[in-house]
Design a protein around this motif. Structure first.
Motif, PDB file in Angstrom:
ATOM      1  N   ASN A 132       0.843  -1.344  -0.015  1.00  0.00           N
ATOM      2  CA  ASN A 132      -0.082  -0.082   0.095  1.00  0.00           C
ATOM      3  C   ASN A 132       0.993   1.194   0.092  1.00  0.00           C
ATOM      4  O   ASN A 132       1.367   1.581   0.892  1.00  0.00           O
ATOM      5  CB  ASN A 132      -1.016   0.104   1.108  1.00  0.00           C
ATOM      6  N   GLY A 133       1.231   1.909  -1.220  1.00  0.00           N
ATOM      7  CA  GLY A 133       2.009   3.003  -1.329  1.00  0.00           C
ATOM      8  C   GLY A 133       3.607   2.423  -0.926  1.00  0.00           C
ATOM      9  O   GLY A 133       4.139   1.449  -1.279  1.00  0.00           O
ATOM     10  N   SER A 134       4.091   2.996   0.066  1.00  0.00           N
ATOM     11  CA  SER A 134       5.304   2.737   0.502  1.00  0.00           C
ATOM     12  C   SER A 134       5.515   1.722   1.865  1.00  0.00           C
ATOM     13  O   SER A 134       6.193   1.486   2.390  1.00  0.00           O
ATOM     14  CB  SER A 134       6.118   3.984   1.075  1.00  0.00           C
ATOM     15  N   GLN A 135       4.074   1.349   2.264  1.00  0.00           N
ATOM     16  CA  GLN A 135       3.853   0.438   3.317  1.00  0.00           C
ATOM     17  C   GLN A 135       3.619  -0.947   2.902  1.00  0.00           C
ATOM     18  O   GLN A 135       3.339  -1.117   1.840  1.00  0.00           O
ATOM     19  CB  GLN A 135       2.716   0.765   4.103  1.00  0.00           C
ATOM     20  N   ARG A 176     -11.345  -5.676  -2.899  1.00  0.00           N
ATOM     21  CA  ARG A 176     -10.974  -5.501  -4.311  1.00  0.00           C
ATOM     22  C   ARG A 176      -9.700  -4.392  -4.447  1.00  0.00           C
ATOM     23  O   ARG A 176      -9.196  -4.396  -5.392  1.00  0.00           O
ATOM     24  CB  ARG A 176     -12.110  -4.769  -5.034  1.00  0.00           C
ATOM     25  N   SER A 177      -9.432  -3.629  -3.600  1.00  0.00           N
ATOM     26  CA  SER A 177      -8.377  -2.623  -3.645  1.00  0.00           C
ATOM     27  C   SER A 177      -7.223  -3.079  -3.145  1.00  0.00           C
ATOM     28  O   SER A 177      -6.235  -2.497  -3.248  1.00  0.00           O
ATOM     29  CB  SER A 177      -8.676  -1.764  -2.898  1.00  0.00           C
ATOM     30  N   THR A 178      -6.935  -4.573  -2.727  1.00  0.00           N
ATOM     31  CA  THR A 178      -5.801  -5.113  -2.067  1.00  0.00           C
ATOM     32  C   THR A 178      -4.783  -5.111  -3.314  1.00  0.00           C
ATOM     33  O   THR A 178      -5.053  -5.990  -4.350  1.00  0.00           O
ATOM     34  CB  THR A 178      -6.031  -6.158  -1.476  1.00  0.00           C
ATOM     35  N   HIS A 179      -3.386  -4.961  -3.053  1.00  0.00           N
ATOM     36  CA  HIS A 179      -2.500  -4.935  -4.082  1.00  0.00           C
ATOM     37  C   HIS A 179      -1.416  -5.765  -3.465  1.00  0.00           C
ATOM     38  O   HIS A 179      -1.005  -5.612  -2.218  1.00  0.00           O
ATOM     39  CB  HIS A 179      -2.004  -3.601  -4.595  1.00  0.00           C
ATOM     40  N   TYR A 180      -0.830  -6.759  -4.153  1.00  0.00           N
ATOM     41  CA  TYR A 180       0.187  -7.680  -3.676  1.00  0.00           C
ATOM     42  C   TYR A 180       1.329  -7.432  -4.593  1.00  0.00           C
ATOM     43  O   TYR A 180       1.286  -7.068  -5.846  1.00  0.00           O
ATOM     44  CB  TYR A 180      -0.374  -9.169  -3.842  1.00  0.00           C
ATOM     45  N   LYS A 181       2.638  -8.057  -3.932  1.00  0.00           N
ATOM     46  CA  LYS A 181       3.852  -8.110  -4.627  1.00  0.00           C
ATOM     47  C   LYS A 181       4.005  -9.732  -4.461  1.00  0.00           C
ATOM     48  O   LYS A 181       4.165 -10.266  -3.319  1.00  0.00           O
ATOM     49  CB  LYS A 181       4.938  -7.174  -3.908  1.00  0.00           C
ATOM     50  N   PHE A 182       4.441 -10.494  -5.623  1.00  0.00           N
ATOM     51  CA  PHE A 182       4.699 -11.765  -5.603  1.00  0.00           C
ATOM     52  C   PHE A 182       6.096 -11.871  -5.920  1.00  0.00           C
ATOM     53  O   PHE A 182       6.722 -11.435  -6.628  1.00  0.00           O
ATOM     54  CB  PHE A 182       3.765 -12.501  -6.638  1.00  0.00           C
ATOM     55  N   PHE A 183       6.770 -13.203  -5.139  1.00  0.00           N
ATOM     56  CA  PHE A 183       8.139 -13.465  -5.549  1.00  0.00           C
ATOM     57  C   PHE A 183       8.078 -15.114  -5.879  1.00  0.00           C
ATOM     58  O   PHE A 183       7.803 -15.699  -4.841  1.00  0.00           O
ATOM     59  CB  PHE A 183       9.075 -13.194  -4.314  1.00  0.00           C
ATOM     60  N   LEU A 184       8.729 -15.472  -6.981  1.00  0.00           N
ATOM     61  CA  LEU A 184       8.682 -16.949  -7.245  1.00  0.00           C
ATOM     62  C   LEU A 184       9.735 -17.198  -7.679  1.00  0.00           C
ATOM     63  O   LEU A 184      10.551 -16.569  -8.281  1.00  0.00           O
ATOM     64  CB  LEU A 184       7.651 -17.091  -8.714  1.00  0.00           C
ATOM     65  N   SER A 185      10.097 -18.548  -7.098  1.00  0.00           N
ATOM     66  CA  SER A 185      11.510 -19.291  -7.533  1.00  0.00           C
ATOM     67  C   SER A 185      11.381 -20.641  -7.513  1.00  0.00           C
ATOM     68  O   SER A 185      10.539 -21.403  -6.771  1.00  0.00           O
ATOM     69  CB  SER A 185      12.549 -18.709  -6.225  1.00  0.00           C
TER      70      SER A 185
END
Length: 1203
Positions: A953-956, A979-988
């Protein structure tokens, strides 16, 4: 003792009395014409002629005397101290309502008969005023007396004075010398005119002989010039005079050279003797003069004993012979010395200057207006040298003989009035005089009567604006007789006190205006004859302030500079913002941009440098702030290059610094040019130097330039210096890179690097090459050549030779090189000699240990140095978890040996590479779907995948959550909390060794993909209409077709995009009948096109296959990242399969041949018989990539370098 006590008591009483009168303030009479008309006043002289009054005898005589007063004054004249009866003389008239006399000579009479001293008296009921005593004289311009002038005979070199003696005129005439051609006599240090008009010759030359030296007198009043009879000057010379000498300078000793004129020490022609004195009056100009004689002509210098000459008001004239001091004061008294000197000697004269002074005012008496019973005083203070005496008169008569007035007391230069009464008005005169002149001043004492009601003199209902916290004055001018009392609130009470102060003239001072002081103020004046009031409205405004001032800027030339000037002000006051540069108005041209809060200067030039001032002003106040703009630029080029101190191999170069353009010069470097049109860098030096010694090479023709460098960059080169040729010398250096090696059988080529042009040191450069076979006790063989190589034939096979070389020119040989060992050409049987760098290529093939993963078999080659008894090397960049085969060959510089036996080895398992792709899709508002593909480089057996994700969420960011998946799972669905939740995904991916490289992706925003973008829709066989709308968003309507023929290798799409900006009162275009009809027409045209294509296909037409190299097909999805579709046809670029013939008649092989799929061509098999050609690679790639080109070269020709 008693008399002394009485005097002391009297002095004390006078001091107390004077102290008491210090508090008296006289009444000021306003200049209002209505007041002046009604107020009774004694007369006042307002205009009079000069004390020393010289008139032109050709004109009428006018003696001025003007006065004012109420009632209008009458005038009377005295001439030479006696009453002058104007009415008895028919030539004399007096102007009406004036005392000015006019004396006319139309009917005869002589102006000289009216010369004398005149004084004017102006009188009315309240007193008499006197003018100055005016001395009337008639201008005179007498003729020159007739005289016979004998010729002046004088020896060459002797001094001479030609006397002028002009006739005494009134005023004295101006004199000048001319010849018979009416041209001025040339004057210089030797010949000049003195202050008395005489012509002085410091020494006479033969060329001064003439017959027409004439003195002329110009009389200013009569505008006439009188000429004296000319002088004839004869010069006795020992040698004849040559006229050409007149062209030489008369101020130098050359004028006397060769003429046997004896040289003499200086003597003074004027003044005579060694000392003299001069008196001058204060305020006048002082002229001191010294003219000296001598051969050569002396020069004059001025000094003041015990002090310096006042340089600001001192000026030397007449070739330093005259010293002029303007407006002399007492400080200019002293002893002035003039010194005359030439090469023979010097002489001095001392002039003692005494400054006297006619009387001048220290305090001039002023008119005094008093109400009955008030007190006052008149003061008359003057100074002079000697000190003037003070005499008081009343109405033109000495005060001692005037009628006694009990309210009046005379104390030296002061008259004191106490409790004055009506009827005692008078005009008092103060006369201050000494031997050098006099001063006369009139001052009346007017006692007001009770005859004038109060009057307000200011404008009605005046508006006064003032800035908060400032001092302000509310004026309320009034007048009356007797003087009215003043009140400020209309109720009989005053505002005087605290921050208010009321002055006697009716002004109210507010020391510090505040917001609560705003309002209407009433001024009331009253006396026994009436009452009057006036109102003044006060408005208090906010101050004008610059809250963001411009700051000092240092910018580079060509960049942008911006000065801020943000202002806070009272909005009810109009504001003006002006910019100045260096205190001069700034012209806002097309290049400068001025807005409300700033000034912008784009593309800054050097001329823009300066101090910029922002001035913000209203009608009440202003504020300003300044900032300096400093423009940095490359320095100006150095100039005036000079060469000095030449030697065989050096020269000194000197230059003058150019402007550093506000950035200190940090360095300089010199360029030299010894080839036409080509400059080379020579050396660098610190920026503070301007002279250096340059080390040069012999036999080079140099030319130098200097370039200055600062933090901005280098300057333009300076202008070239003069050329400088150094002398020649033998070469200083040894040819570099000497080597010997065989190029053909039984030969050896000896080569070296040729000397540079700067190393030749002289003409006709050549080389001496020497050689002999090593360890054979042979004599040296040598040859001289101009080339940089020499070939020895019949040198044997791989024989060692000692070789050396030196360079020489016409000035001699240079140093000899060290001995180098070279070898003749190699043979096949000598390839294993370890003295050479032997390349040992590693021919390697590999295959993956992973089942189902195929790789190309490519040959990689790596060389090793065959040094040591047991050569070894390390292979790098190998693929983990793979099988390798390798063999070795031994080679020399020309030949390659047979391969060794084949060795097999395996590489260990490693961490996997990044997943091939990682896609995040959001088709619904509450879920996110993730897909990925296994890595192209697994580098081992995959044991699973690790997925980490966190909310953003922005810088948080939120806490990291982790999911592990087995190797056969390549997708994951995540349900969203909102619906407003935004994610960052890391796959390896993971192997037994560990996790591989991470693939990071952000989840899409539903507002961008879900609302305004079309969903991925896979349909075929018909025309599909898709309408995508969002809440309060533009509407996009797309019409597209997808080919219904699955076996065709191309697709055709026609699309139209319309965006509509909505407002509340607009009509939706998608619901309009005309728009729907237009879209249907477009769809119908597309359908017709598809039918035509189908008919063409039915008749046997072929379509070109898409080139897999230039246009890869994506088997999964042809949609770009922005949601648009891309359908491209290669019909214009690709031939139809099997339908094109080359120019030589051969049929061109189809682009669709089986070579691309492994049938035919140069395909290869593994040792177990499996096919490893392009088909395997292409098939594997299509299974995993889909849209990437999979064509590869044949493994036979491929080079896979491990280096």
């Amino acid at each position: 003792m008693q008399s002394w006590g009485r005097q002391e008591g009297l002095l004390a009483a006078i001091s107390l009395l004077l102290l008491a009168w210090e508090e008296v303030c006289t009444i000021e009479v306003p200049l209002d014409p209505r007041i002046q008309q009604d107020l009774k006043q004694p007369p006042t002289i307002i205009k009079q002629s000069l004390k020393d009054y010289i008139v032109d005898p050709r004109d009428n005589i006018i003696i001025e005397c003007e006065a004012k007063g109420n009632p209008v004054p009458t005038f009377m004249w005295r001439r030479n101290g006696k009453f002058f009866n104007v009415g008895k003389d028919p030539r004399v008239t007096m102007r009406k309502r004036s005392g000015t006399l006019e004396i006319s000579f139309r009917n005869g009479g002589r102006p000289e008969d009216y010369e004398g001293e005149y004084q004017c008296f102006a009188s009315n009921n309240f007193g008499t005023a006197l003018s100055n005593k005016m001395l009337l004289r008639v201008s005179k311009s007498p003729l020159w007396p007739k005289e016979v002038l004998e010729p002046v005979v004088i020896n060459e070199g002797a001094p001479l004075v030609l006397a002028c003696n002009p006739p005494p005129g009134l005023p004295p005439p101006n004199t000048f010398w001319m010849n018979s051609a009416m041209l001025p006599i040339s004057q210089d240090e030797r010949v000049s005119m003195g202050l008395n008009g005489d012509l002085y010759f410091s020494n006479v030359l033969a060329k001064d002989a003439a017959t027409d030296y004439s003195c002329n007198a110009r009389f200013l009043f009569t505008h006439t010039i009188q000429q004296k009879n000319p002088f004839t000057l004869k010069v006795l010379t020992k040698e004849p005079y040559n006229d050409t000498s007149s062209f030489s300078s008369v101020n130098h000793t050359d004028s006397y050279s060769g003429r046997s004129v004896p040289e003499t020490t200086p003597t003074f022609l004027t003044p005579t003797g060694t000392t003299s004195s001069k008196m001058v009056l204060r305020g006048e100009q002082m002229l001191l003069e010294c003219i000296a004689a001598g051969v050569p002509t002396p020069r004059i210098h001025w000094f003041k004993k015990g002090g310096e000459l006042p340089t600001q008001k001192v000026k030397t004239e007449n070739y330093n012979k005259t010293l002029r001091i303007m407006s002399v004061s007492e400080e200019d008294s002293g002893e002035y010395v003039c010194r005359a000197n030439n090469k023979i000697g010097s002489i001095s004269h001392s002039i003692s200057v005494q400054v006297k002074a006619a009387p001048y005012w220290l305090e001039k008496p002023q008119n005094l207006i008093l109400a009955p019973d008030e007190n006052g005083r008149l003061v008359c203070r003057a100074n002079g040298n000697p000190k003037p005496s003070i005499q008081w008169l009343v109405n033109g008569e000495p005060i001692e003989s005037a009628v006694q007035n009990p309210s009046r007391q005379v104390v030296d230069d002061t008259i004191i009035f106490r409790a004055v009464q009506t009827g005692s008005s008078a005009v008092y005169q103060c006369n201050a005089s000494n031997e050098h002149g006099y001063l006369l001043a009139n001052a009346f004492v007017n006692i007001l009567g009770e005859d004038m009601a109060p009057r307000m003199l200011g404008p009605k209902n005046q508006l006064i604006k003032v800035i908060e916290n400032n001092r302000t004055f509310l004026d309320c001018p009034y007048f009356g007789s007797p003087m009215p009392e003043l009140f400020k609130n209309g109720q009989g009470s005053s505002l005087d006190g605290g921050q208010y102060r009321v002055y006697l003239n009716g002004t109210l001072e507010i020391k510090r205006a505040r917001t609560e002081d705003q309002g209407t103020y009433t001024c009331v004046a009253s006396n026994i004859l009436g009452r009057v009031d006036n109102q003044v409205r006060l408005e208090v405004k906010e101050p004008t302030r610059i809250v963001r001032a411009p700051e000092h800027l240092t910018v580079t030339r060509g960049s942008l500079a911006q000065f801020d000037c943000r202002v806070k002000y009272d909005v009810s006051l109009p504001i003006t913002v002006t910019w100045t540069k260096d205190d001069k108005p700034l012209s806002i041209s097309w290049r400068l941009k001025k807005d409300e809060d700033s000034l912008t200067i784009p593309n800054v030039l050097e001329s823009d440098e300066g101090t910029y001032t922002c001035t913000v002003s209203t009608e009440l106040d202003e504020d300003s702030a300044s900032a300096r703009l400093t423009v940095l630029d490359r320095p100006e080029p150095p100039r005036d290059l000079e060469l000095s101190d030449p030697s065989e191999r050096s020269v000194r170069l000197t230059w003058i610094h150019g402007n550093d353009n506000n950035s200190p010069i940090t360095g300089k470097f010199e360029e030299n040019r010894f080839q036409p049109g080509r400059w080379q860098n020579l050396s660098s030096y610190p920026g503070d130097l301007n002279s250096v010694v340059l080390q040069l090479s012999p036999y080079v023709n140099y030319q130098f330039r200097v370039i200055a460098i600062n933090a901005i960059g280098p300057s333009r080169p300076s202008r070239p210096s003069p050329r400088y040729q150094t002398s020649g010398a033998p070469p200083d250096v040894v040819p570099r890179g000497l080597k010997g090696e065989g190029t053909k059988t039984n030969n050896m080529e000896i080569s070296w690097e040729p000397l540079l042009d700067m190393e030749k040191n002289g003409p006709n450069l050549r080389y001496i090459v020497s050689w002999r076979q090593k360890d054979m006790s042979q004599d040296w063989k040598n040859v001289t050549t101009t080339l940089a190589r020499h070939v020895i034939h019949n040198a044997g096979t791989y024989k060692p030779y000692e070789i050396k070389v030196l360079a020489l020119n016409d000035f001699g040989p240079g140093p000899e090189s060290s001995i180098v060992i070279g070898y003749s050409a190699e043979g096949r049987e000598y390839g294993l000699l370890l003295h050479y760098l032997v390349a040992l290529p590693s021919d390697i093939t590999k295959s993956s240990l992973l089942k189902g993963l195929r790789v190309n078999k490519e040959v990689k080659t790596k060389g090793f140095n065959a040094s040591g008894l047991q050569p070894s090397g390390i292979l790098t960049d190998l693929i983990p978890y793979s099988n390798y085969k390798m063999y070795m060959k031994i080679v020399n510089r020309r030949y390659e040996g047979p391969p060794s036996n084949t060795v097999e080895f395996q590489t260990k398992e490693g961490v996997p590479g990044v997943p091939k792709f990682f896609r995040i899709k959001r088709w619904r508002t509450d879920t996110i779907h993730l897909e990925w593909e296994k890595p192209e480089e697994p580098n081992g057996i995959l044991i699973g995948y690790t997925l980490k994700y966190q909310t953003v969420n922005g810088s948080q960011v939120g806490h990291i959550q982790m999911e592990n998946f087995p190797p056969n799972v390549t997708q994951f669905t995540l349900r969203l909390p909102d619906r407003s939740t935004h994610y960052k995904f890391f796959l390896s991916a993971r192997t037994q060794v560990g996790a591989g490289e991470v693939y990071a992706e952000d989840s899409p925003h539903f507002a961008n993909e879900g609302k305004n973008a079309s969903k991925n829709i896979h349909m075929s066989g018909f025309c599909f209409l898709l309408c995508c709308t969002g809440v309060n968003k533009p509407k996009v309507m797309c019409i597209f077709t997808i080919s219904p023929f699955a076996h065709l290798s191309f697709s055709l799409c026609v699309f139209v995009i319309v965006q509509i900006a909505y407002s509340k009162d607009q009509v939706d275009i998608a619901t309009q009948g005309w728009f729907i009809g237009l879209m249907c027409a477009v769809a119908l045209l597309v359908l017709i096109l598809l039918i035509v294509c189908f008919i063409k296909r039915s008749r046997g037409g072929k379509y070109p296959v898409r080139d897999k190299k230039d246009l890869p097909l994506d088997a999964v999805d042809q949609k770009d990242q922005d949601g648009s579709f891309d359908y491209r046809s290669d019909e214009d670029n690709k031939p139809l399969q099997g339908s094109q013939t080359s120019l030589d008649g051969n049929v061109k092989e189809s682009d669709d041949s089986l070579v691309d799929y492994g049938d035919g061509g140069n395909g290869q098999f593994n040792e177990d018989g499996s096919f490893i050609g392009q088909y395997t690679v292409k098939k594997d790639k299509e299974e995993t990539e889909g849209n990437e080109s999979s064509e590869a070269t044949s493994p036979v020709n491929a080079i896979y370098s491990l280096a």
